[in-house]
Design a protein around this motif. Structure first.
Motif, short mmCIF file in Angstrom:
data_model
loop_
_atom_site.label_atom_id
_atom_site.label_comp_id
_atom_site.label_asym_id
_atom_site.label_seq_id
_atom_site.Cartn_x
_atom_site.Cartn_y
_atom_site.Cartn_z
N VAL A 1 0.84 -1.19 0.00
CA VAL A 1 0.00 0.00 0.00
C VAL A 1 0.88 1.24 0.00
N GLN A 2 0.62 2.17 -0.92
CA GLN A 2 1.35 3.42 -1.00
C GLN A 2 0.38 4.57 -0.77
N VAL A 3 0.70 5.45 0.18
CA VAL A 3 -0.17 6.57 0.53
C VAL A 3 0.56 7.87 0.22
N ARG A 4 -0.07 8.73 -0.59
CA ARG A 4 0.49 10.04 -0.92
C ARG A 4 -0.34 11.10 -0.19
N THR A 5 0.33 11.96 0.54
CA THR A 5 -0.39 12.95 1.36
C THR A 5 -0.04 14.38 1.00
N GLY A 6 0.63 14.63 -0.11
CA GLY A 6 0.94 16.00 -0.47
C GLY A 6 1.56 16.08 -1.84
N SER A 7 1.54 17.30 -2.44
CA SER A 7 2.14 17.55 -3.74
C SER A 7 1.59 16.60 -4.80
N TYR A 8 0.26 16.58 -4.94
CA TYR A 8 -0.38 15.64 -5.86
C TYR A 8 -0.04 16.01 -7.30
N GLN A 9 0.55 15.06 -8.00
CA GLN A 9 0.95 15.29 -9.38
C GLN A 9 -0.26 15.30 -10.30
N ALA A 10 -0.03 15.75 -11.53
CA ALA A 10 -1.10 15.85 -12.52
C ALA A 10 -1.64 14.47 -12.91
N GLU A 11 -0.92 13.42 -12.55
CA GLU A 11 -1.38 12.06 -12.84
C GLU A 11 -2.71 11.75 -12.17
N TYR A 12 -2.98 12.39 -11.04
CA TYR A 12 -4.18 12.09 -10.26
C TYR A 12 -5.20 13.18 -10.47
N ARG A 13 -6.45 12.76 -10.70
CA ARG A 13 -7.46 13.72 -11.11
C ARG A 13 -8.02 14.55 -9.97
N SER A 14 -8.83 13.96 -9.12
CA SER A 14 -9.59 14.73 -8.13
C SER A 14 -9.22 14.32 -6.72
N SER A 15 -7.94 14.32 -6.41
CA SER A 15 -7.46 13.87 -5.11
C SER A 15 -7.12 15.06 -4.25
N ARG A 318 -2.82 18.92 -16.29
CA ARG A 318 -3.79 17.86 -16.58
C ARG A 318 -4.99 18.45 -17.31
N TRP A 319 -5.55 17.65 -18.22
CA TRP A 319 -6.80 18.03 -18.89
C TRP A 319 -7.77 16.87 -18.82
N ASP A 320 -9.01 17.19 -18.49
CA ASP A 320 -10.09 16.21 -18.49
C ASP A 320 -11.26 16.75 -19.29
N GLY A 321 -11.86 15.90 -20.06
CA GLY A 321 -13.10 16.23 -20.77
C GLY A 321 -14.15 15.20 -20.43
N GLN A 322 -15.39 15.64 -20.32
CA GLN A 322 -16.47 14.74 -19.94
C GLN A 322 -17.70 14.97 -20.80
N ARG A 323 -18.29 13.89 -21.24
CA ARG A 323 -19.55 13.94 -21.98
C ARG A 323 -20.52 12.93 -21.39
N ILE A 324 -21.74 13.37 -21.15
CA ILE A 324 -22.78 12.49 -20.64
C ILE A 324 -23.87 12.37 -21.69
N LEU A 325 -24.18 11.13 -22.06
CA LEU A 325 -25.20 10.85 -23.06
C LEU A 325 -26.45 10.33 -22.37
N ILE A 335 -18.42 18.87 -21.10
CA ILE A 335 -17.49 19.75 -20.39
C ILE A 335 -16.09 19.44 -20.91
N LEU A 336 -15.52 20.38 -21.66
CA LEU A 336 -14.26 20.13 -22.33
C LEU A 336 -13.16 21.13 -21.97
N ASP A 337 -13.34 21.88 -20.89
CA ASP A 337 -12.37 22.92 -20.55
C ASP A 337 -11.77 22.73 -19.15
N GLN A 338 -11.59 21.49 -18.75
CA GLN A 338 -11.08 21.22 -17.40
C GLN A 338 -9.54 21.16 -17.40
N TRP A 339 -8.92 22.32 -17.51
CA TRP A 339 -7.47 22.43 -17.44
C TRP A 339 -7.06 22.57 -15.99
N ARG A 363 -5.44 22.96 -9.38
CA ARG A 363 -6.87 23.01 -9.68
C ARG A 363 -7.34 21.58 -9.87
N PHE A 364 -8.48 21.25 -9.23
CA PHE A 364 -9.01 19.88 -9.27
C PHE A 364 -10.48 19.93 -9.68
#
Length: 375
Positions: A1-15, A318-325, A335-339, A363-364
């Motif tokens: 188990v690896q626990v990260r508690t600070g300096s969250y990299q762009a690899e992780y979305r909403s942490s 990080r960039w995330d885009g979301q579409r709900i059908l 939503i395509l502007d999540q920089w 920004r998360f």
């Protein structure tokens, strides 16, 4: 188990609170086997503290047992790991004014993993996970709603009795690829089906409406609702890591699709505290097509810069885009502007690996749930 508690990299979305990585057990060249068991009951534990409105519990017992096996199907080439863990939780729960009723839960956890070394530069890992459960539940169906007072009398047990079932299945394939001395690639694909349902325990609980008489503080009738969630999630991803002296660069692409539906109904009849009015809330259309599809596209790039043995900087984007059908396949939300820029630092104080001081800015964005596509 690896626990990260600070300096969250762009690899992780909403942490925002932390990141936990769990690596499942893998086999080795040596054969290993283990067994385990656990048991407790009301005679071995202290009386529990219950929230307001929670039915008091009576006698209970909880136990689980299991075993695991791991080893090599072919030494230095193909390894396996298997585990099996059923569990039982039985208790007697009181329904106010009606007496005690059995509340029984059965669980079954199964895990299997196969690691395959194709060659010196490529490994594959196949994983299967399941954690099913079934419960004949006894409890206040409106617990947690602060606007609904706890009744002083219950004249029908059906309004407290339900059957709850959960059946998750996960299949995943991971690839690990070394390209030269400095480039490491990770590829992944997974399929996850989650089916959860809660339904009345009897025909009477299903056919009769739930009746809450606030003028006499009495509940009667059947169970207030039945619900079934059936969702399937597919994840695809690839990441690349380059290590060069004091820098570690990492970039990746991810795609997630979550598709499914929530079906069921409810039938609730309320009498106002002054007894002058009845309110009926009803909704039941089991044949309705309430399917929705949630698609998330992601990309990130980051650099971990080790300035000294004590100081490390993390920079990324990080960039995330979301579409709900909706159920007709039409885009209900896009939503395509999540920089999301990220930056942070970690500084080790005193002996290395003992204490650290960290800070970060970023920004998360949180994922918007699929049900909004139906509104």
């Amino acid at each position: 188990v690896q626990v990260r508690t600070g300096s969250y990299q762009a690899e992780y979305r909403s942490s925002l609170g932390g990141v936990v990585d769990v690596i499942t057990h893998s086999g080795s060249n040596d054969f290993q086997a283990y067994v385990f068991g656990f048991y407790t009951d009301d005679k071995l534990t202290k009386e529990e503290q219950l929230a307001v409105g929670t039915p008091p519990g009576g006698d209970f017992k909880f136990y689980d047992f299991g075993f695991g096996l791991s080893g090599a199907l072919k030494r230095d080439k193909l390894w396996y790991s298997l585990s099996f863990n059923p569990g039982v939780a039985d208790r007697v729960t009181e329904i106010p004014t009606l007496g005690s009723y059995p509340d029984e839960t059965r669980t079954l956890n199964v895990a299997a993993k196969l690691n395959w070394r194709l060659n010196e530069a490529n490994d594959l890992a196949f994983t299967f996970l399941s954690a099913s459960s079934s419960q004949t539940a006894v409890g206040n169906p409106l617990e947690g709603d602060n606007n609904v007072p706890v009744p002083t009398e219950i004249s029908s047990a059906e309004c407290y009795l339900s059957d709850a079932n959960s059946t998750p299945l996960v299949f995943s394939l991971e690839g690990f690829h070394w390209v030269g001395d400095n480039l490491f690639l990770e590829s992944s694909a997974s399929w996850h089906q989650q089916v959860d349902e809660q339904v009345p325990s009897s025909d009477a609980g299903l056919s009769e409406p739930f009746f809450a008489d606030f003028s006499t503080s009495t509940w009667s009738g059947g169970y207030p609702f039945s619900v079934r969630n059936d969702f399937t999630t597919v994840d695809l991803g690839i990441k690349g890591t380059v290590v060069a002296d004091r820098h570690t660069w990492k970039a990746g692409l991810d795609f997630r699709q979550r598709k499914g539906a929530q079906t069921g109904g409810y039938s609730i009849l309320l009498r106002t505290p002054d007894g002058s009015q009845y309110l009926w809330y009803y909704g039941d259309d089991p044949e309705a097509d309430d399917k929705s599809t949630n698609r998330i596209f992601s990309a990130f790039a980051q650099d971990t810069w080790r300035l000294t043995e004590r100081l490390r900087l993390n920079l990324g984007l990080r960039w995330d885009g979301q579409r709900i059908l909706d159920s007709n396949g039409e885009v209900g939300l896009s939503i395509l502007d999540q920089w999301q820029p990220r930056m942070g630092f970690t500084y080790q104080v005193g002996p290395l690996g003992v204490r650290k001081f960290f800070g970060n800015y970023g920004r998360f964005y949180q994922e918007v749930g699929s049900p909004v596509a139906n509104y």
